[in-house]
Design a protein around this motif. Structure first.
Motif, mmCIF file in Angstrom:
data_model
loop_
_atom_site.group_PDB
_atom_site.id
_atom_site.type_symbol
_atom_site.label_atom_id
_atom_site.label_comp_id
_atom_site.label_asym_id
_atom_site.label_seq_id
_atom_site.Cartn_x
_atom_site.Cartn_y
_atom_site.Cartn_z
ATOM 1 N N ASN A 1 -96.574 -73.924 22.845
ATOM 2 C CA ASN A 1 -96.630 -73.057 21.403
ATOM 3 C C ASN A 1 -95.451 -72.299 20.963
ATOM 4 O OD1 ASN A 1 -97.392 -71.573 19.133
ATOM 5 N ND2 ASN A 1 -98.440 -69.796 20.690
ATOM 6 N N ILE A 2 -94.325 -73.245 20.586
ATOM 7 C CA ILE A 2 -92.975 -72.859 20.192
ATOM 8 C C ILE A 2 -92.931 -71.633 19.473
ATOM 9 C CG2 ILE A 2 -90.637 -73.448 19.574
ATOM 10 C CD1 ILE A 2 -91.870 -75.102 21.968
ATOM 11 N N GLU B 1 -90.125 -74.784 27.247
ATOM 12 C CA GLU B 1 -90.482 -73.287 27.538
ATOM 13 C C GLU B 1 -89.098 -72.828 27.239
ATOM 14 O OE1 GLU B 1 -92.094 -72.619 31.278
ATOM 15 O OE2 GLU B 1 -94.008 -73.982 31.134
ATOM 16 N N LYS B 2 -88.177 -73.119 27.597
ATOM 17 C CA LYS B 2 -87.070 -72.541 27.415
ATOM 18 C C LYS B 2 -86.405 -72.291 25.937
ATOM 19 C CE LYS B 2 -84.707 -73.463 32.120
ATOM 20 N NZ LYS B 2 -83.368 -74.346 32.478
ATOM 21 N N ILE B 3 -86.872 -73.562 25.171
ATOM 22 C CA ILE B 3 -86.696 -73.438 23.744
ATOM 23 C C ILE B 3 -87.472 -72.292 23.245
ATOM 24 C CG2 ILE B 3 -86.994 -74.724 21.557
ATOM 25 C CD1 ILE B 3 -86.008 -77.036 22.785
ATOM 26 N N GLU C 1 -88.062 -73.213 14.662
ATOM 27 C CA GLU C 1 -89.224 -73.064 15.646
ATOM 28 C C GLU C 1 -90.145 -74.216 15.119
ATOM 29 O OE1 GLU C 1 -90.064 -68.487 17.158
ATOM 30 O OE2 GLU C 1 -90.582 -69.386 15.071
ATOM 31 N N ARG C 2 -90.447 -74.340 13.708
ATOM 32 C CA ARG C 2 -91.320 -75.437 13.014
ATOM 33 C C ARG C 2 -90.630 -76.900 13.595
ATOM 34 N NH1 ARG C 2 -94.029 -76.686 8.546
ATOM 35 N NH2 ARG C 2 -94.938 -78.921 8.745
ATOM 36 N N GLU D 1 -79.782 -78.232 21.671
ATOM 37 C CA GLU D 1 -81.042 -78.610 22.152
ATOM 38 C C GLU D 1 -81.728 -80.042 21.915
ATOM 39 O OE1 GLU D 1 -82.167 -76.987 24.676
ATOM 40 O OE2 GLU D 1 -81.106 -75.355 24.663
ATOM 41 N N THR D 2 -81.459 -80.181 20.658
ATOM 42 C CA THR D 2 -81.967 -81.617 20.270
ATOM 43 C C THR D 2 -81.097 -82.730 20.949
ATOM 44 O OG1 THR D 2 -82.368 -80.838 17.883
ATOM 45 C CG2 THR D 2 -82.175 -83.002 18.038
#
Length: 376
Positions: free
Chosen positions: A362-363, A25-27, A249-250, A134-135
């Motif tokens: 749904n990023i 959600e944060k991403i 995003e993808r 983030e990764t």
């Protein structure tokens, strides 16, 4: 339970968001804020550029008007002859004002081009830092979740993203083959570009064929030269950065599905349970099947309620990309009229689907068509 009752339930029973849910959600929110900020900042630069041009033109017009007063005053004093006109033109300063204004336009063009270039490069650096950070964060979450002693920083390699994917594959035992291919084809060039910007002040030798190819295919960058064989990268279009954000995003969207596959779709099950908790706060959802459909996916779950036997049923949820958000709830539980009320409630309050049930899954934030079928 009427519509007010459903609202009241969701207000009193706030969804518990486990760490994995919260992570994705944060991403999604961070990437959305990044894109909005990039677009809005560029618009502000363009607006200020136009305002500076307008002020420059107004100042030029005022100087020329003041020059007219001087010109005609001198003509009146010395006569409308060659000597008078020459003196009047000089004292009015027409030529100087014209030169200043003609120089102002390209000066502002170059100044704002430099400003946008600097901002776009900074945005690229921020975006790639988010990508790496983030990764890395997900590796730590998965390490904690599965109690692994080896952490992702223990693995060798200078390419952080590939190192993190290697960790998820070898230690967490996730299927990341598609992600590795996506990074190599789409985001490896971004890393090369980012490194030249950060570590070499955007400069590179002209014989660097790989980087030249990236730039030629970008539709958003130009190459400048200092005349001595050194080339300088310039990013002159924010859409190029937005395009890279779409690639990131993808990546995280595909990473979400890799995590869901590893965890047996725990995030989706958690959200489905929350949606149907309107009937029983302790309702449970167990996975029956998950599969891909054109432009989306379909999940079938078995719902179980110890207190509402009518809700001991199956739910088939199909979600796919579309041009506009839409919801369709099909109720085959003929003996349970409250479901009809719930159907009307969701149709009138789609926010519960798109911002609570699906947030974090749904990023990209693309519109989705949601169909929910309940049957015995």
């Amino acid at each position: 339970m009427d519509h007010f009752g459903f609202h009241w339930h969701f207000l009193l029973h706030e969804q518990e968001i486990p760490e994995l849910n919260r992570y994705f959600e944060k991403i999604g929110k961070k990437l959305d804020v990044f894109k909005r900020n990039a677009i809005k900042t560029t618009e502000l630069y363009q607006k200020q550029h136009a305002e500076d041009l307008k002020l420059g033109k107004e100042a030029f017009d005022a100087q020329m008007k003041a020059g007219d007063e001087i010109y005609y005053k001198i003509i009146e004093e010395y006569g409308d002859n060659e000597t008078g006109r020459s003196l009047a033109n000089h004292e009015a300063g027409y030529m100087y004002h014209q030169d200043d204004y003609e120089n102002l336009v390209p000066y502002l063009e170059q100044t704002y081009a430099d400003i946008k270039d600097s901002y776009n490069k900074s945005s690229l650096a921020v975006l790639y830092a988010l990508f790496e950070t983030e990764t890395s964060r997900l590796c730590s979450i998965m390490q904690s979740r599965y109690g692994k002693l080896i952490d992702h920083e223990s693995l060798g390699g200078s390419d952080y993203i590939l190192k993190y994917l290697k960790y998820l594959k070898l230690v967490i035992e996730m299927d990341v083959a598609a992600l590795e291919q996506f990074v190599d084809a789409n985001l490896k060039p971004v890393k090369l570009l980012r490194n030249k910007i950060i570590h070499h002040d955007s400069e590179f030798p002209g014989e660097t064929t790989e980087l030249l190819q990236i730039i030629e295919n970008s539709n958003g960058m130009v190459i400048q030269t200092d005349g001595q064989g050194t080339l300088q990268i310039s990013i002159n279009n924010i859409e190029y950065i937005i395009g890279i954000a779409a690639l990131v995003e993808r990546f995280f969207q595909d990473l979400f599905w890799a995590v869901e596959q590893k965890t047996n779709y725990v995030i989706l099950l958690n959200k489905i349970q929350y949606l149907f908790s309107a009937f029983d706060p302790n309702i449970t959802a167990t996975l029956e099947s998950f599969g891909r459909i054109p432009k989306g996916y379909q999940i079938i779950v078995r719902l179980h309620s110890a207190t509402v036997p009518e809700m001991c049923c199956k739910a088939k949820i199909s979600i796919k990309g579309t041009n506009q958000n839409s919801i369709e709830l099909l109720n085959q539980l003929d003996n349970y009229p409250r479901m009809t009320e719930f159907h009307d409630f969701l149709n009138q309050n789609p926010n519960y689907i798109f911002k609570q049930l699906l947030q974090g899954t749904n990023i990209t934030g693309a519109p989705q068509d949601v169909k929910i079928l309940l049957y015995p």
